[in-house]
Write a protein that holds these residues in place. Sequence first.
Motif, PDB file in Angstrom:
ATOM      1  N   ALA A   1      39.265 -35.174  60.477  1.00  0.00           N
ATOM      2  CA  ALA A   1      39.515 -33.886  60.788  1.00  0.00           C
ATOM      3  C   ALA A   1      40.863 -33.723  61.036  1.00  0.00           C
ATOM      4  CB  ALA A   1      38.445 -33.509  61.745  1.00  0.00           C
ATOM      5  N   GLU A   2      41.724 -34.904  61.785  1.00  0.00           N
ATOM      6  CA  GLU A   2      42.991 -34.661  62.393  1.00  0.00           C
ATOM      7  C   GLU A   2      43.993 -34.262  61.073  1.00  0.00           C
ATOM      8  OE1 GLU A   2      44.078 -34.307  65.335  1.00  0.00           O
ATOM      9  OE2 GLU A   2      41.956 -33.907  65.871  1.00  0.00           O
ATOM     10  N   ILE A   3      43.479 -35.344  60.126  1.00  0.00           N
ATOM     11  CA  ILE A   3      44.616 -35.198  58.620  1.00  0.00           C
ATOM     12  C   ILE A   3      44.478 -33.763  58.082  1.00  0.00           C
ATOM     13  CG2 ILE A   3      42.865 -36.265  57.069  1.00  0.00           C
ATOM     14  CD1 ILE A   3      46.550 -37.257  57.472  1.00  0.00           C
ATOM     15  N   ILE A   4      43.111 -33.101  57.979  1.00  0.00           N
ATOM     16  CA  ILE A   4      42.941 -31.925  57.413  1.00  0.00           C
ATOM     17  C   ILE A   4      43.768 -30.896  58.397  1.00  0.00           C
ATOM     18  CG2 ILE A   4      41.397 -30.061  56.906  1.00  0.00           C
ATOM     19  CD1 ILE A   4      41.492 -32.612  55.213  1.00  0.00           C
ATOM     20  N   LYS A   5      43.640 -31.088  59.697  1.00  0.00           N
ATOM     21  CA  LYS A   5      44.184 -30.227  60.870  1.00  0.00           C
ATOM     22  C   LYS A   5      45.792 -30.055  60.548  1.00  0.00           C
ATOM     23  CE  LYS A   5      44.650 -29.231  65.766  1.00  0.00           C
ATOM     24  NZ  LYS A   5      44.038 -29.792  66.788  1.00  0.00           N
ATOM     25  N   LYS A   6      46.270 -31.382  60.174  1.00  0.00           N
ATOM     26  CA  LYS A   6      47.859 -31.564  60.148  1.00  0.00           C
ATOM     27  C   LYS A   6      48.333 -31.051  58.835  1.00  0.00           C
ATOM     28  CE  LYS A   6      49.730 -35.451  61.117  1.00  0.00           C
ATOM     29  NZ  LYS A   6      50.061 -36.892  61.228  1.00  0.00           N
ATOM     30  N   ALA A   7      47.575 -31.111  57.937  1.00  0.00           N
ATOM     31  CA  ALA A   7      47.952 -30.491  56.554  1.00  0.00           C
ATOM     32  C   ALA A   7      48.193 -28.884  56.862  1.00  0.00           C
ATOM     33  CB  ALA A   7      46.759 -30.935  55.519  1.00  0.00           C
ATOM     34  N   GLY A   8      47.012 -28.374  57.386  1.00  0.00           N
ATOM     35  CA  GLY A   8      46.715 -26.865  57.720  1.00  0.00           C
ATOM     36  C   GLY A   8      48.134 -26.493  58.281  1.00  0.00           C
ATOM     37  N   SER A   9      48.312 -27.100  59.443  1.00  0.00           N
ATOM     38  CA  SER A   9      49.479 -26.808  60.384  1.00  0.00           C
ATOM     39  C   SER A   9      50.837 -26.746  59.433  1.00  0.00           C
ATOM     40  CB  SER A   9      49.400 -27.520  61.566  1.00  0.00           C
ATOM     41  OG  SER A   9      50.543 -28.580  61.353  1.00  0.00           O
ATOM     42  N   LEU A  10      50.925 -27.820  58.500  1.00  0.00           N
ATOM     43  CA  LEU A  10      52.135 -27.924  57.834  1.00  0.00           C
ATOM     44  C   LEU A  10      52.335 -26.834  56.894  1.00  0.00           C
ATOM     45  CD1 LEU A  10      52.383 -31.851  57.237  1.00  0.00           C
ATOM     46  CD2 LEU A  10      53.997 -30.523  58.327  1.00  0.00           C
ATOM     47  N   LEU A  11      51.132 -26.470  56.350  1.00  0.00           N
ATOM     48  CA  LEU A  11      51.091 -25.477  55.241  1.00  0.00           C
ATOM     49  C   LEU A  11      51.297 -24.183  55.752  1.00  0.00           C
ATOM     50  CD1 LEU A  11      47.971 -26.268  53.132  1.00  0.00           C
ATOM     51  CD2 LEU A  11      50.284 -26.379  52.350  1.00  0.00           C
ATOM     52  N   GLU A  12      50.986 -23.935  57.015  1.00  0.00           N
ATOM     53  CA  GLU A  12      50.880 -22.638  57.810  1.00  0.00           C
ATOM     54  C   GLU A  12      52.742 -22.597  57.835  1.00  0.00           C
ATOM     55  OE1 GLU A  12      49.123 -22.293  61.305  1.00  0.00           O
ATOM     56  OE2 GLU A  12      47.068 -22.648  60.305  1.00  0.00           O
ATOM     57  N   GLU A  13      53.352 -23.549  58.248  1.00  0.00           N
ATOM     58  CA  GLU A  13      54.989 -23.625  58.347  1.00  0.00           C
ATOM     59  C   GLU A  13      55.547 -23.222  56.976  1.00  0.00           C
ATOM     60  OE1 GLU A  13      57.107 -26.745  59.965  1.00  0.00           O
ATOM     61  OE2 GLU A  13      55.212 -27.350  61.280  1.00  0.00           O
ATOM     62  N   LEU A  14      54.815 -23.539  55.980  1.00  0.00           N
ATOM     63  CA  LEU A  14      55.227 -23.142  54.660  1.00  0.00           C
ATOM     64  C   LEU A  14      54.779 -21.763  54.024  1.00  0.00           C
ATOM     65  CD1 LEU A  14      54.367 -26.334  52.777  1.00  0.00           C
ATOM     66  CD2 LEU A  14      56.786 -25.756  53.325  1.00  0.00           C
ATOM     67  N   GLY A  15      54.141 -21.157  54.916  1.00  0.00           N
ATOM     68  CA  GLY A  15      53.672 -19.670  54.620  1.00  0.00           C
ATOM     69  C   GLY A  15      52.487 -19.491  54.204  1.00  0.00           C
ATOM     70  N   SER A  16      51.665 -20.639  53.917  1.00  0.00           N
ATOM     71  CA  SER A  16      50.277 -20.779  53.175  1.00  0.00           C
ATOM     72  C   SER A  16      49.325 -21.284  54.143  1.00  0.00           C
ATOM     73  CB  SER A  16      50.579 -21.778  52.041  1.00  0.00           C
ATOM     74  OG  SER A  16      49.541 -21.561  51.140  1.00  0.00           O
TER      75      SER A  16
END
Length: 169
Positions: free
Chosen positions: A151-166
């Motif tokens: 779950a932590e890796i999915i959370k990290k991916a989600g936060s990085l994507l949010e920085e990209l505007g996605s």
Amino acid sequence: RSCESRDGYAYAGGISALPNRALIINNYALGSIKGKGNGARIQIGGISGMNAGITINNYASVELVSANTTVDIGGFSGRVSGIGYVERAYYNSEAKQISGSLEILPAKGVGTVVSGTNYGKGIVVDLEGKSLSDLNRPEFAETLNANKADAEIIKKAGSLLEELGSGIP
């Protein structure tokens, strides 16, 4: 797969030539990739030619051949840009890598990493070369499945994507 450019840049990858602000997660690439350019800069890799996105929990077992001499050749990615991010990445350390007339020994996971200040920041975490027999072992499949369920890796991916505007739906 093959990529040829008459001028400019040539990108070739097993999943994507140039993932730009995109997510590649839980994938693999097998086979061979050839790149050729007319004075072009070749960026060639098992998952991506140039990674300008987020790649997590992927592996590649790909033979790479660049007709032009290039430093941007790697079993996982030819180049990770200043906004790219790579984590839990695996590549076949025994797969052939040819740059012009030279064989790259030992095989590289990433040809060039460009550090940056935005988004993924040109960061590579947990890049590991493995033999073909190790990639084919049940224990490796278990590792990939454990990573996928983390779950932590999915959370990290989600936060990085949010920085990209996605984001992850």
